[in-house]
Design a protein around this motif. Structure first.
Motif, PDB file in Angstrom:
ATOM      1  N   HIS A   6      -6.857  30.596 168.326  1.00 23.02           N
ATOM      2  CA  HIS A   6      -6.258  29.945 167.158  1.00 23.02           C
ATOM      3  C   HIS A   6      -5.327  28.802 167.584  1.00 23.02           C
ATOM      4  CE1 HIS A   6      -7.779  32.287 163.848  1.00 23.02           C
ATOM      5  NE2 HIS A   6      -7.446  33.424 164.430  1.00 23.02           N
ATOM      6  N   ILE A   7      -4.550  29.042 168.622  1.00 24.40           N
ATOM      7  CA  ILE A   7      -3.631  28.006 169.110  1.00 24.40           C
ATOM      8  C   ILE A   7      -4.406  26.770 169.562  1.00 24.40           C
ATOM      9  CG2 ILE A   7      -1.963  27.409 170.909  1.00 24.40           C
ATOM     10  CD1 ILE A   7      -0.762  29.205 168.846  1.00 24.40           C
ATOM     11  N   GLY A   8      -5.482  26.992 170.300  1.00 27.99           N
ATOM     12  CA  GLY A   8      -6.284  25.878 170.794  1.00 27.99           C
ATOM     13  C   GLY A   8      -6.954  25.106 169.664  1.00 27.99           C
ATOM     14  N   ARG A   9      -7.531  25.820 168.697  1.00 27.42           N
ATOM     15  CA  ARG A   9      -8.193  25.149 167.570  1.00 27.42           C
ATOM     16  C   ARG A   9      -7.187  24.394 166.715  1.00 27.42           C
ATOM     17  NH1 ARG A   9     -11.577  29.805 164.754  1.00 27.42           N
ATOM     18  NH2 ARG A   9     -12.309  28.115 163.392  1.00 27.42           N
ATOM     19  N   TYR A  10      -5.993  24.982 166.550  1.00 30.92           N
ATOM     20  CA  TYR A  10      -4.943  24.315 165.775  1.00 30.92           C
ATOM     21  C   TYR A  10      -4.498  23.033 166.475  1.00 30.92           C
ATOM     22  CZ  TYR A  10      -0.295  23.485 163.790  1.00 30.92           C
ATOM     23  OH  TYR A  10       0.810  22.911 163.217  1.00 30.92           O
ATOM     24  N   SER A 204      -3.557  23.840 156.175  1.00 33.85           N
ATOM     25  CA  SER A 204      -4.716  22.965 156.375  1.00 33.85           C
ATOM     26  C   SER A 204      -5.657  23.559 157.417  1.00 33.85           C
ATOM     27  CB  SER A 204      -4.257  21.575 156.816  1.00 33.85           C
ATOM     28  OG  SER A 204      -3.457  20.964 155.832  1.00 33.85           O
ATOM     29  N   TYR A 205      -5.088  24.144 158.451  1.00 31.25           N
ATOM     30  CA  TYR A 205      -5.910  24.750 159.513  1.00 31.25           C
ATOM     31  C   TYR A 205      -6.782  25.863 158.952  1.00 31.25           C
ATOM     32  CZ  TYR A 205      -6.994  27.930 163.355  1.00 31.25           C
ATOM     33  OH  TYR A 205      -7.652  28.781 164.221  1.00 31.25           O
ATOM     34  N   TYR A 206      -6.182  26.772 158.191  1.00 29.99           N
ATOM     35  CA  TYR A 206      -6.958  27.899 157.664  1.00 29.99           C
ATOM     36  C   TYR A 206      -7.983  27.429 156.632  1.00 29.99           C
ATOM     37  CZ  TYR A 206      -4.319  31.472 160.090  1.00 29.99           C
ATOM     38  OH  TYR A 206      -3.780  32.266 161.067  1.00 29.99           O
ATOM     39  N   GLY A 207      -7.643  26.422 155.848  1.00 29.16           N
ATOM     40  CA  GLY A 207      -8.613  25.904 154.895  1.00 29.16           C
ATOM     41  C   GLY A 207      -9.764  25.191 155.586  1.00 29.16           C
ATOM     42  N   TYR A 208      -9.460  24.449 156.647  1.00 29.32           N
ATOM     43  CA  TYR A 208     -10.469  23.652 157.346  1.00 29.32           C
ATOM     44  C   TYR A 208     -11.516  24.533 158.019  1.00 29.32           C
ATOM     45  CZ  TYR A 208     -12.301  19.692 160.006  1.00 29.32           C
ATOM     46  OH  TYR A 208     -13.115  18.700 160.529  1.00 29.32           O
ATOM     47  N   TYR A 209     -11.111  25.708 158.471  1.00 31.85           N
ATOM     48  CA  TYR A 209     -12.041  26.604 159.162  1.00 31.85           C
ATOM     49  C   TYR A 209     -12.465  27.780 158.296  1.00 31.85           C
ATOM     50  CZ  TYR A 209     -11.069  24.000 163.425  1.00 31.85           C
ATOM     51  OH  TYR A 209     -10.975  22.995 164.364  1.00 31.85           O
ATOM     52  N   ALA A 210     -12.495  27.579 156.990  1.00 33.56           N
ATOM     53  CA  ALA A 210     -12.894  28.634 156.048  1.00 33.56           C
ATOM     54  C   ALA A 210     -14.403  28.582 155.826  1.00 33.56           C
ATOM     55  CB  ALA A 210     -12.151  28.477 154.725  1.00 33.56           C
ATOM     56  N   TYR A 211     -15.164  29.098 156.773  1.00 38.46           N
ATOM     57  CA  TYR A 211     -16.618  29.108 156.645  1.00 38.46           C
ATOM     58  C   TYR A 211     -17.057  30.314 155.837  1.00 38.46           C
ATOM     59  CZ  TYR A 211     -16.584  25.605 160.339  1.00 38.46           C
ATOM     60  OH  TYR A 211     -16.357  24.464 161.060  1.00 38.46           O
ATOM     61  N   GLY A 212     -18.112  30.159 155.060  1.00 35.45           N
ATOM     62  CA  GLY A 212     -18.644  31.268 154.283  1.00 35.45           C
ATOM     63  C   GLY A 212     -18.755  30.918 152.817  1.00 35.45           C
TER      64      GLY A 212
END
Length: 245
Positions: A6-10, A204-212
């Motif tokens: 998570h830290i790296g993706r953020y 924004s991070y959690y929204g951007y990676y909200a797949y499904g």
């Protein structure tokens, strides 16, 4: 290991977000819209909550400091310090994390599951820069105004409560003026700027990676509010140690 993922993706997302915009005029328009959406539309709830909290703090201080050895102006003094040091920066940002953070996460998450972000990337648009940067800049810009309004209306709420007869308005006014330290206002604004960045960027991070599907958007919104609130509380302790102790 998932924590470091998570830290790296953020960090990668923020690196893509904070690049030079391709179209400055478009950024300006989005920036103004975000100030209105995240700031001006949060002004009402900020004022209402601050008035009631200021009234409640004043009432509780009167009831819990009934001691002949304590001067009456202690009520106004304590109300002012509570509002300036904690409520109008930390607690207000926690409240706005629920409103602004969930809004950001659900908006970007919906764009992700409807493939609008994929379409932007296919067209060669830097999607994080286009979608996330205006939200972060808008919230960070408007949060000092919300903090100042919260301080002012919190003190007004306490002043209104003074007219109920539990304390004289003159004693309350003396308390909020006694030994005032202007640095506390600066301290609150510094904290709020950092908290605003945390709330907007993490959401924004959690929204951007909200797949499904739609369920994932709800999960992303919940995760955004919970995790940004925890990080805000962590940084509250760190900043208090750095700026006050």
């Amino acid at each position: 290991m998932k924590f470091f993922e998570h830290i790296g993706r953020y960090a990668k997302l923020m690196a893509e977000t904070f690049t030079l915009p391709q179209r400055w005029r478009l950024l300006g328009r989005q920036y103004i819209k975000e100030i209105e959406k995240q700031g001006l539309q949060s002004l009402g709830i900020t004022i209402i909550i601050s008035v009631f909290i200021g009234s409640a703090i004043t009432m509780q201080m009167v009831l819990n400091t009934e001691n002949p050895l304590l001067p009456k102006y202690v009520t106004g003094l304590t109300t002012r310090e509570t509002l300036l040091l904690e409520f109008s920066s930390t607690i207000l940002c926690l409240i706005l994390a629920g409103k602004v953070g969930s809004n950001i996460a659900s908006e970007i998450g919906t764009m992700r599951i409807t493939e609008q972000i994929d379409a932007l990337q296919i067209m060669g648009v830097n999607a994080p820069n286009y979608l996330i940067l205006p939200k972060i800049l808008g919230f960070v810009t408007i949060i000092p105004c919300l903090v100042i309004f919260s301080m002012f209306f919190g003190l007004i709420g306490g002043y209104i409560m003074a007219y109920s007869g539990i304390i004289s308005p003159a004693q309350y006014t003396m308390g909020i003026q006694y030994a005032f330290n202007p640095y506390y206002v600066t301290y609150s604004i510094i904290k709020s700027l950092i908290f605003a960045f945390i709330i907007s960027s993490v959401s924004s991070y959690y929204g951007y990676y909200a797949y499904g599907g739609a369920l994932e958007v709800g999960k992303a919104s919940t995760n955004a509010v919970v995790n940004s609130s925890i990080i805000v509380l962590l940084f509250n302790v760190i900043l208090t140690d750095l700026l006050l102790v």
